[in-house]
Design a protein around this motif. Sequence first.
Motif, PDB file in Angstrom:
ATOM      1  N   VAL A 150      10.201  49.779  21.855  1.00 11.27           N
ATOM      2  CA  VAL A 150       9.544  50.333  21.612  1.00 11.27           C
ATOM      3  C   VAL A 150       8.817  50.638  19.928  1.00 11.27           C
ATOM      4  N   CYS A 152       6.836  53.508  17.233  1.00 10.89           N
ATOM      5  CA  CYS A 152       6.724  54.953  17.028  1.00 10.89           C
ATOM      6  C   CYS A 152       6.252  54.685  15.726  1.00 10.89           C
ATOM      7  N   ASN A 156       2.054  58.447  17.878  1.00 13.34           N
ATOM      8  CA  ASN A 156       2.301  58.406  19.108  1.00 13.34           C
ATOM      9  C   ASN A 156       3.897  58.970  19.664  1.00 13.34           C
ATOM     10  N   THR A 159       3.978  61.485  22.344  1.00 17.04           N
ATOM     11  CA  THR A 159       4.024  60.861  23.456  1.00 17.04           C
ATOM     12  C   THR A 159       4.003  59.707  24.227  1.00 17.04           C
ATOM     13  N   THR A 160       5.124  59.256  23.035  1.00 20.05           N
ATOM     14  CA  THR A 160       5.601  58.148  23.533  1.00 20.05           C
ATOM     15  C   THR A 160       7.041  58.239  24.316  1.00 20.05           C
ATOM     16  N   SER A 161       6.937  57.409  25.263  1.00 19.54           N
ATOM     17  CA  SER A 161       8.785  57.630  26.027  1.00 19.54           C
ATOM     18  C   SER A 161       9.166  56.454  25.227  1.00 19.54           C
ATOM     19  N   CYS A 163       9.805  57.601  22.317  1.00 15.37           N
ATOM     20  CA  CYS A 163      10.293  58.296  21.125  1.00 15.37           C
ATOM     21  C   CYS A 163      10.786  58.980  20.513  1.00 15.37           C
TER      22      CYS A 163
END
Length: 170
Positions: A150, A152, A156, A159-161, A163
């Motif tokens: 992931v 981050c 983002n 908005t990023t799963s 993070c």
Amino acid sequence: RAPSVVEDKSVLGRGWKPTVPVEAAGGSEWRSVRDIVATPAEREEGLGDYALLVDNEGYEYAFEKEGGAYVAPPEASGWALAHTEGSATFTLSDPEGNVTTFESSGGGSEYLPSVVSMTGGSNNSSRMVYNIVEGNRRLSTVIAPSASGVTCAAANATTTSGCRSIVFNY
């Protein structure tokens, strides 16, 4: 909480104030980087361009420019300062893997800390992201280390799963 305080400019909101200044808590150790271009007279004496790194206590470290790269002074052995020609950023890496990114504050030769990445092990780090407001830096986002796979970034992190971040609105 100080209920009598009516000033709304605290990072935590009206009436609240942190016990430690947010800007100092884990933030950059550095005040600025200035890009210095040698004068013709200095060049005649054999001196060249350099970058001047200034810490929060006012100590200065001169990184001489040699062939497009900056060479750390003896007192900053193990540190690396980089600047891509034409870019608006400098990056400073310390021996522990922490990286401070400096951005130009209005197109001049002075660059202020904009992102501080602190290593968390195995290529993962937490970051403190700053906005430059009227020539001063203001903490805008703290991004926590993320799970493997992931990515981050400031753009983002909310908005990023996967993070985790805290955003400060002033």
